[in-house]
Design a protein around this motif. Structure first.
Motif, PDB file in Angstrom:
ATOM      1  N   SER A 175       7.689  44.061   6.285  1.00  0.00           N
ATOM      2  CA  SER A 175       8.740  43.071   6.048  1.00  0.00           C
ATOM      3  C   SER A 175       8.821  42.736   4.563  1.00  0.00           C
ATOM      4  N   LEU A 176       9.983  42.239   4.168  1.00  0.00           N
ATOM      5  CA  LEU A 176      10.263  42.001   2.756  1.00  0.00           C
ATOM      6  C   LEU A 176      10.623  40.545   2.518  1.00  0.00           C
ATOM      7  N   SER A 177      10.054  39.968   1.482  1.00  0.00           N
ATOM      8  CA  SER A 177      10.432  38.596   1.154  1.00  0.00           C
ATOM      9  C   SER A 177      10.861  38.492  -0.306  1.00  0.00           C
ATOM     10  N   ILE A 178      11.685  37.482  -0.577  1.00  0.00           N
ATOM     11  CA  ILE A 178      12.095  37.208  -1.950  1.00  0.00           C
ATOM     12  C   ILE A 178      11.264  36.038  -2.466  1.00  0.00           C
ATOM     13  N   ASP A 179      10.437  36.335  -3.453  1.00  0.00           N
ATOM     14  CA  ASP A 179       9.533  35.348  -4.044  1.00  0.00           C
ATOM     15  C   ASP A 179      10.293  34.487  -5.056  1.00  0.00           C
ATOM     16  N   ASP A 180       9.806  33.284  -5.287  1.00  0.00           N
ATOM     17  CA  ASP A 180      10.361  32.399  -6.319  1.00  0.00           C
ATOM     18  C   ASP A 180      11.870  32.259  -6.159  1.00  0.00           C
ATOM     19  N   PHE A 181      12.331  32.209  -4.904  1.00  0.00           N
ATOM     20  CA  PHE A 181      13.765  32.220  -4.659  1.00  0.00           C
ATOM     21  C   PHE A 181      14.462  31.044  -5.358  1.00  0.00           C
ATOM     22  N   GLY A 182      15.564  31.358  -6.015  1.00  0.00           N
ATOM     23  CA  GLY A 182      16.346  30.322  -6.685  1.00  0.00           C
ATOM     24  C   GLY A 182      16.069  30.215  -8.168  1.00  0.00           C
ATOM     25  N   THR A 183      15.043  30.911  -8.656  1.00  0.00           N
ATOM     26  CA  THR A 183      14.723  30.810 -10.082  1.00  0.00           C
ATOM     27  C   THR A 183      15.309  31.972 -10.892  1.00  0.00           C
ATOM     28  N   GLY A 184      15.789  33.016 -10.201  1.00  0.00           N
ATOM     29  CA  GLY A 184      16.309  34.184 -10.909  1.00  0.00           C
ATOM     30  C   GLY A 184      17.770  34.018 -11.281  1.00  0.00           C
ATOM     31  N   TYR A 185      18.325  35.058 -11.847  1.00  0.00           N
ATOM     32  CA  TYR A 185      19.709  34.976 -12.312  1.00  0.00           C
ATOM     33  C   TYR A 185      20.666  35.799 -11.467  1.00  0.00           C
ATOM     34  N   SER A 186      20.150  36.444 -10.425  1.00  0.00           N
ATOM     35  CA  SER A 186      21.011  37.363  -9.696  1.00  0.00           C
ATOM     36  C   SER A 186      21.974  36.601  -8.775  1.00  0.00           C
ATOM     37  N   SER A 187      22.993  37.279  -8.334  1.00  0.00           N
ATOM     38  CA  SER A 187      23.969  36.624  -7.470  1.00  0.00           C
ATOM     39  C   SER A 187      23.445  36.588  -6.041  1.00  0.00           C
ATOM     40  N   LEU A 188      24.021  35.733  -5.239  1.00  0.00           N
ATOM     41  CA  LEU A 188      23.565  35.613  -3.861  1.00  0.00           C
ATOM     42  C   LEU A 188      24.043  36.761  -2.990  1.00  0.00           C
ATOM     43  N   SER A 189      24.997  37.548  -3.509  1.00  0.00           N
ATOM     44  CA  SER A 189      25.618  38.552  -2.652  1.00  0.00           C
ATOM     45  C   SER A 189      24.612  39.587  -2.153  1.00  0.00           C
ATOM     46  N   TYR A 190      23.508  39.776  -2.913  1.00  0.00           N
ATOM     47  CA  TYR A 190      22.540  40.784  -2.469  1.00  0.00           C
ATOM     48  C   TYR A 190      21.893  40.411  -1.141  1.00  0.00           C
ATOM     49  N   LEU A 191      21.857  39.106  -0.846  1.00  0.00           N
ATOM     50  CA  LEU A 191      21.190  38.668   0.386  1.00  0.00           C
ATOM     51  C   LEU A 191      21.821  39.273   1.633  1.00  0.00           C
ATOM     52  N   SER A 192      23.148  39.445   1.593  1.00  0.00           N
ATOM     53  CA  SER A 192      23.811  39.985   2.779  1.00  0.00           C
ATOM     54  C   SER A 192      23.716  41.504   2.828  1.00  0.00           C
ATOM     55  N   ARG A 193      23.435  42.125   1.687  1.00  0.00           N
ATOM     56  CA  ARG A 193      23.388  43.588   1.660  1.00  0.00           C
ATOM     57  C   ARG A 193      21.976  44.154   1.758  1.00  0.00           C
ATOM     58  N   PHE A 194      20.986  43.330   1.418  1.00  0.00           N
ATOM     59  CA  PHE A 194      19.615  43.832   1.395  1.00  0.00           C
ATOM     60  C   PHE A 194      18.871  43.470   2.668  1.00  0.00           C
ATOM     61  N   PRO A 195      18.004  44.354   3.127  1.00  0.00           N
ATOM     62  CA  PRO A 195      17.277  44.092   4.373  1.00  0.00           C
ATOM     63  C   PRO A 195      16.081  43.165   4.171  1.00  0.00           C
ATOM     64  N   ILE A 196      16.364  41.928   3.820  1.00  0.00           N
ATOM     65  CA  ILE A 196      15.326  40.945   3.518  1.00  0.00           C
ATOM     66  C   ILE A 196      14.972  40.165   4.781  1.00  0.00           C
ATOM     67  N   ASP A 197      13.704  39.774   4.919  1.00  0.00           N
ATOM     68  CA  ASP A 197      13.274  39.015   6.095  1.00  0.00           C
ATOM     69  C   ASP A 197      12.958  37.551   5.800  1.00  0.00           C
ATOM     70  N   VAL A 198      12.496  37.290   4.593  1.00  0.00           N
ATOM     71  CA  VAL A 198      11.957  35.964   4.283  1.00  0.00           C
ATOM     72  C   VAL A 198      12.390  35.501   2.887  1.00  0.00           C
ATOM     73  N   LEU A 199      12.727  34.212   2.772  1.00  0.00           N
ATOM     74  CA  LEU A 199      12.916  33.614   1.446  1.00  0.00           C
ATOM     75  C   LEU A 199      11.735  32.686   1.166  1.00  0.00           C
ATOM     76  N   LYS A 200      11.173  32.804  -0.031  1.00  0.00           N
ATOM     77  CA  LYS A 200      10.097  31.887  -0.440  1.00  0.00           C
ATOM     78  C   LYS A 200      10.654  30.896  -1.453  1.00  0.00           C
ATOM     79  N   ILE A 201      10.685  29.639  -1.072  1.00  0.00           N
ATOM     80  CA  ILE A 201      11.197  28.606  -1.979  1.00  0.00           C
ATOM     81  C   ILE A 201      10.198  28.395  -3.105  1.00  0.00           C
ATOM     82  N   ASP A 202      10.649  28.514  -4.330  1.00  0.00           N
ATOM     83  CA  ASP A 202       9.759  28.389  -5.480  1.00  0.00           C
ATOM     84  C   ASP A 202       9.144  26.994  -5.555  1.00  0.00           C
ATOM     85  N   ARG A 203       7.913  26.947  -6.036  1.00  0.00           N
ATOM     86  CA  ARG A 203       7.232  25.660  -6.038  1.00  0.00           C
ATOM     87  C   ARG A 203       7.805  24.665  -7.040  1.00  0.00           C
ATOM     88  N   SER A 204       8.588  25.142  -8.006  1.00  0.00           N
ATOM     89  CA  SER A 204       9.221  24.197  -8.926  1.00  0.00           C
ATOM     90  C   SER A 204      10.207  23.284  -8.187  1.00  0.00           C
TER      91      SER A 204
END
Ligand code: C2E
Ligand code: CA
Ligand code: CA
Ligand code: CA
Length: 279
Positions: A175-204
């Motif tokens: 399974s695949l997760s996105i670490d530090d979610f929300g701190t990067g600069y990429s667009s949200l559109s990848y979420l619907s196209r990529f086979p991601i399972d988990v979002l990790k909310i950044d501790r900040s």
């Protein structure tokens, strides 16, 4: 010649010299660290907020150097990335984490997931998929117990090869997760196209949820976004009962943080499993 302002001399301050000296020292030592067996993995428990049970762990790298002492990742990971040393080091992390997790499963503890951080350099390496396959085969780890943590930086450039690679990773059964979610600069559109399972909310964002209305809004939005996309969501850096309570009330699935436990050495993690301690 053009006159330079005083700020242009900042590169020559003694502090900078010391910093680059330390860098050179770390880089040199890092080149030998693998063969000298100086790395160790710590494991931080991840808990299901509803049941209060430990369901997984994140493998976190530690470097015990004979003279520099315990060097925290913050001081060497970026150097390992820039020099490319992160590729062999990351391969060692993957193999060691899977072997240890399988050993705990074989010892009769509840089967847990292990999350391993993957750097952009590893993601771009030509033998990533073959390497993962080999680790799963050699350790006998069932792929569904391996979670790979990726950061949004991977998706910033040309995303087509990234989509293909992610699908090939998913095809292995991990399974695949996105670490530090929300701190990067990429667009949200990848979420619907990529086979991601988990979002990790950044501790900040987690740090101020009980005090800052903006961070509250961000955290509740990430939880809603994840659930609308049928993804699981885990909060990292949970340090207080108030933060945990907030996350529980807002339906966050899992938590990880000092409130329950710091990253632990093998023996301590095993002790935790033996005691069956939970939230
Ligand atoms: P990360 O992947 O975001 O890992 C979470 C970091 O937050 C860890 O720091 C962990 O010890 C720390 N942490 C966990 N709970 C709390 C909490 O409640 N409060 C606070 N203040 N901190 C908490 P650590 O172990 O120092 O690692 C730092 C970073 O180094 C990691 O951030 C990750 O980006 C990188 N890293 C660590 N191990 C590896 C590895 O094996 N491979 C790669 N590529 N990167 C790694
Ligand atoms: Ca991580
Ligand atoms: Ca993180
Ligand atoms: Ca982080």
């Amino acid at each position: 010649a053009k006159k330079l302002g005083r700020n242009n001399f900042q590169f020559y301050t003694p502090a900078m010299n010391e910093e680059s000296l330390e860098r050179v020292r770390i880089e040199g030592a890092l080149r030998n660290a693998l063969e000298r067996d100086e790395f160790v993995l710590y494991y931080q428990p991840q808990l299901d907020i509803k049941t209060g049970k430990v369901v997984g762990m994140e493998a976190l790298l530690r470097w015990q150097h004979p003279e520099l002492g315990m060097v925290p990742p913050g001081r060497f990971i970026s150097i390992a990335e820039e020099t490319g040393l992160i590729v062999p080091i990351g391969a060692w992390v993957m193999r060691t984490a899977c072997a240890q997790n399988k050993a705990w499963q074989d010892a009769g503890f509840d089967k847990l997931r292990v999350a391993v951080n993957l750097s952009a350099r590893q993601f771009g390496a030509p033998d990533l998929i073959e390497g993962l396959e080999a680790v799963l085969k050699d350790t006998g780890m069932e792929p569904k117990y391996l979670e790979i943590e990726l950061t949004e930086s991977l998706f910033m450039s040309d995303i087509t090869p990234a989509v293909d690679l992610l699908h090939r990773m998913k095809a292995l059964g991990v399974s695949l997760s996105i670490d530090d979610f929300g701190t990067g600069y990429s667009s949200l559109s990848y979420l619907s196209r990529f086979p991601i399972d988990v979002l990790k909310i950044d501790r900040s964002f987690v740090a101020d949820i009980t005090r800052d209305a903006n961070d509250e809004a961000i955290v509740t939005s990430i939880i809603a976004l994840a659930h609308n996309l049928k993804l699981a969501v885990i909060a990292e850096g949970v340090e207080t009962a108030e933060q945990l309570d907030y996350l529980r009330r807002h339906g966050c699935d899992e938590m990880q943080g000092y409130y329950f436990s710091r990253p632990l050495a093998n023996a301590q993690f095993e002790q935790l499993l033996r005691e069956g301690r939970g939230l």
